[in-house]
Design a protein around this motif. Structure first.
Motif, mmCIF file in Angstrom:
data_model
loop_
_atom_site.group_PDB
_atom_site.id
_atom_site.type_symbol
_atom_site.label_atom_id
_atom_site.label_comp_id
_atom_site.label_asym_id
_atom_site.label_seq_id
_atom_site.Cartn_x
_atom_site.Cartn_y
_atom_site.Cartn_z
ATOM 1 N N ALA A 2 23.288 -26.095 -90.061
ATOM 2 C CA ALA A 2 23.394 -26.636 -91.419
ATOM 3 C C ALA A 2 22.313 -26.110 -92.350
ATOM 4 C CB ALA A 2 23.349 -28.162 -91.374
ATOM 5 N N THR A 3 21.279 -25.515 -91.794
ATOM 6 C CA THR A 3 20.215 -24.943 -92.630
ATOM 7 C C THR A 3 20.648 -23.631 -93.277
ATOM 8 O OG1 THR A 3 19.302 -23.981 -90.620
ATOM 9 C CG2 THR A 3 18.307 -26.023 -91.391
ATOM 10 N N VAL A 4 21.735 -23.041 -92.793
ATOM 11 C CA VAL A 4 22.255 -21.815 -93.391
ATOM 12 C C VAL A 4 22.861 -22.144 -94.754
ATOM 13 C CG1 VAL A 4 24.020 -20.014 -93.119
ATOM 14 C CG2 VAL A 4 22.685 -20.762 -91.153
ATOM 15 N N ASP A 5 22.613 -21.306 -95.761
ATOM 16 C CA ASP A 5 23.141 -21.555 -97.102
ATOM 17 C C ASP A 5 24.649 -21.357 -97.145
ATOM 18 O OD1 ASP A 5 20.707 -22.143 -98.265
ATOM 19 O OD2 ASP A 5 20.300 -20.046 -98.729
ATOM 20 N N PRO A 6 25.337 -22.107 -98.040
ATOM 21 C CA PRO A 6 26.782 -21.878 -98.212
ATOM 22 C C PRO A 6 27.034 -20.495 -98.797
ATOM 23 C CG PRO A 6 25.952 -23.403 -99.880
ATOM 24 C CD PRO A 6 24.835 -23.177 -98.906
ATOM 25 N N HIS A 7 28.197 -19.927 -98.512
ATOM 26 C CA HIS A 7 28.511 -18.632 -99.105
ATOM 27 C C HIS A 7 28.976 -18.811 -100.554
ATOM 28 C CE1 HIS A 7 32.887 -19.019 -98.846
ATOM 29 N NE2 HIS A 7 32.784 -19.389 -97.585
ATOM 30 N N ASP A 8 29.144 -17.700 -101.262
ATOM 31 C CA ASP A 8 29.294 -17.748 -102.724
ATOM 32 C C ASP A 8 30.558 -18.446 -103.200
ATOM 33 O OD1 ASP A 8 26.929 -16.471 -103.001
ATOM 34 O OD2 ASP A 8 27.800 -14.486 -103.315
ATOM 35 N N ASP A 9 31.586 -18.525 -102.387
ATOM 36 C CA ASP A 9 32.842 -19.125 -102.825
ATOM 37 C C ASP A 9 32.947 -20.607 -102.474
ATOM 38 O OD1 ASP A 9 34.075 -16.902 -104.054
ATOM 39 O OD2 ASP A 9 34.424 -16.033 -102.079
ATOM 40 N N LEU A 10 31.926 -21.160 -101.870
ATOM 41 C CA LEU A 10 31.975 -22.585 -101.531
ATOM 42 C C LEU A 10 31.501 -23.429 -102.709
ATOM 43 C CD1 LEU A 10 30.714 -22.976 -97.866
ATOM 44 C CD2 LEU A 10 33.038 -23.176 -98.737
ATOM 45 N N ALA A 11 32.316 -24.411 -103.072
ATOM 46 C CA ALA A 11 31.970 -25.331 -104.146
ATOM 47 C C ALA A 11 31.677 -26.706 -103.555
ATOM 48 C CB ALA A 11 33.126 -25.434 -105.138
ATOM 49 N N LEU A 12 30.569 -27.275 -103.971
ATOM 50 C CA LEU A 12 30.185 -28.602 -103.492
ATOM 51 C C LEU A 12 31.126 -29.652 -104.084
ATOM 52 C CD1 LEU A 12 28.102 -30.260 -101.883
ATOM 53 C CD2 LEU A 12 26.746 -30.397 -103.955
ATOM 54 N N LYS A 13 31.701 -30.482 -103.228
ATOM 55 C CA LYS A 13 32.687 -31.472 -103.685
ATOM 56 C C LYS A 13 32.189 -32.902 -103.564
ATOM 57 C CE LYS A 13 36.118 -28.940 -104.958
ATOM 58 N NZ LYS A 13 36.564 -28.944 -106.361
ATOM 59 N N GLY A 14 31.219 -33.134 -102.753
ATOM 60 C CA GLY A 14 30.770 -34.513 -102.601
ATOM 61 C C GLY A 14 29.802 -34.632 -101.457
ATOM 62 N N ALA A 15 29.342 -35.856 -101.261
ATOM 63 C CA ALA A 15 28.363 -36.105 -100.219
ATOM 64 C C ALA A 15 28.691 -37.401 -99.514
ATOM 65 C CB ALA A 15 26.957 -36.176 -100.813
ATOM 66 N N GLY A 16 28.350 -37.448 -98.246
ATOM 67 C CA GLY A 16 28.475 -38.681 -97.484
ATOM 68 C C GLY A 16 27.100 -39.315 -97.375
ATOM 69 N N VAL A 17 27.001 -40.574 -97.769
ATOM 70 C CA VAL A 17 25.719 -41.268 -97.783
ATOM 71 C C VAL A 17 25.781 -42.456 -96.826
ATOM 72 C CG1 VAL A 17 24.067 -42.527 -99.216
ATOM 73 C CG2 VAL A 17 25.327 -40.578 -100.164
ATOM 74 N N LEU A 18 24.750 -42.554 -96.020
ATOM 75 C CA LEU A 18 24.665 -43.665 -95.073
ATOM 76 C C LEU A 18 23.291 -44.302 -95.224
ATOM 77 C CD1 LEU A 18 26.170 -45.064 -92.663
ATOM 78 C CD2 LEU A 18 24.876 -43.546 -91.184
ATOM 79 N N LYS A 19 23.265 -45.576 -95.593
ATOM 80 C CA LYS A 19 22.005 -46.309 -95.766
ATOM 81 C C LYS A 19 21.041 -45.562 -96.691
ATOM 82 C CE LYS A 19 22.413 -48.431 -91.219
ATOM 83 N NZ LYS A 19 21.925 -48.444 -89.843
ATOM 84 N N GLY A 20 21.577 -44.993 -97.755
ATOM 85 C CA GLY A 20 20.724 -44.358 -98.752
ATOM 86 C C GLY A 20 20.366 -42.915 -98.458
ATOM 87 N N ASP A 21 20.715 -42.419 -97.284
ATOM 88 C CA ASP A 21 20.424 -41.023 -96.961
ATOM 89 C C ASP A 21 21.704 -40.195 -97.026
ATOM 90 O OD1 ASP A 21 17.710 -41.398 -96.414
ATOM 91 O OD2 ASP A 21 18.165 -42.078 -94.383
ATOM 92 N N VAL A 22 21.579 -38.980 -97.544
ATOM 93 C CA VAL A 22 22.713 -38.060 -97.511
ATOM 94 C C VAL A 22 22.828 -37.529 -96.086
ATOM 95 C CG1 VAL A 22 23.648 -35.891 -98.362
ATOM 96 C CG2 VAL A 22 22.437 -37.418 -99.932
ATOM 97 N N VAL A 23 23.934 -37.838 -95.443
ATOM 98 C CA VAL A 23 24.105 -37.424 -94.049
ATOM 99 C C VAL A 23 25.028 -36.226 -93.911
ATOM 100 C CG1 VAL A 23 23.557 -39.678 -93.086
ATOM 101 C CG2 VAL A 23 25.931 -39.145 -93.696
ATOM 102 N N GLU A 24 25.857 -35.973 -94.950
ATOM 103 C CA GLU A 24 26.709 -34.788 -94.897
ATOM 104 C C GLU A 24 27.107 -34.395 -96.307
ATOM 105 O OE1 GLU A 24 29.780 -36.373 -92.393
ATOM 106 O OE2 GLU A 24 31.061 -36.808 -94.109
ATOM 107 N N LEU A 25 27.403 -33.108 -96.474
ATOM 108 C CA LEU A 25 27.886 -32.585 -97.748
ATOM 109 C C LEU A 25 29.259 -31.985 -97.522
ATOM 110 C CD1 LEU A 25 24.624 -30.835 -98.993
ATOM 111 C CD2 LEU A 25 25.587 -32.974 -99.829
ATOM 112 N N HIS A 26 30.100 -32.112 -98.540
ATOM 113 C CA HIS A 26 31.475 -31.625 -98.433
ATOM 114 C C HIS A 26 31.678 -30.461 -99.389
ATOM 115 C CE1 HIS A 26 32.226 -36.097 -97.399
ATOM 116 N NE2 HIS A 26 31.859 -35.422 -96.330
#
Ligand SMILES: [Zn+2]
Length: 74
Positions: free
Chosen positions: A19-43
Motif C-alpha cells: 500500500a506504500t506504492v503510489d497509485p498510477h496516473d489513471d487511478l482516481a480517488l473515490k473515497g475512504a473507509g474510516v474506522l474509529k476516526g482512522d482512515v483504514v482504506e482508500l478506494h
C-alpha cells in the motif's frame, strides 16, 4: 462500475503491491473507509480500464496492499 473488467497493464502490475506504492496516473480517488476516526482504506477507480481498487492502510503490514476488486478470471 462494471462487474468484471480486463485490467490494463498498470492495474495488473499494481494488484498485490504494498500500500506504500503510489497509485498510477489513471487511478482516481473515490473515497475512504474510516474506522474509529482512522482512515483504514482508500478506494480508487481506474479511468482507463474501470478497475476498482482498495488500498488497505490498516492491519498487519503483510495485509496492507493494493487489492483489485473486479478483475475477470483470464
Ligand atoms: Zn486500469
Amino acid at each position: 462500475m462494471e462487474l468484471w473488467i480486463q485490467p490494463c497493464d498498470a492495474c495488473a502490475d499494481l494488484h498485490g503491491q504494498r500500500a506504500t506504492v503510489d497509485p498510477h496516473d489513471d487511478l482516481a480517488l473515490k473515497g475512504a473507509g474510516v474506522l474509529k476516526g482512522d482512515v483504514v482504506e482508500l478506494h480508487y477507480i481506474c479511468k482507463r480500464c474501470g478497475a476498482a481498487f482498495t488500498r488497505i492502510l490498516a492491519g498487519p503490514p503483510g495485509q496492507q496492499t493494493w487489492m483489485l476488486l473486479n478483475a475477470g478470471q483470464h
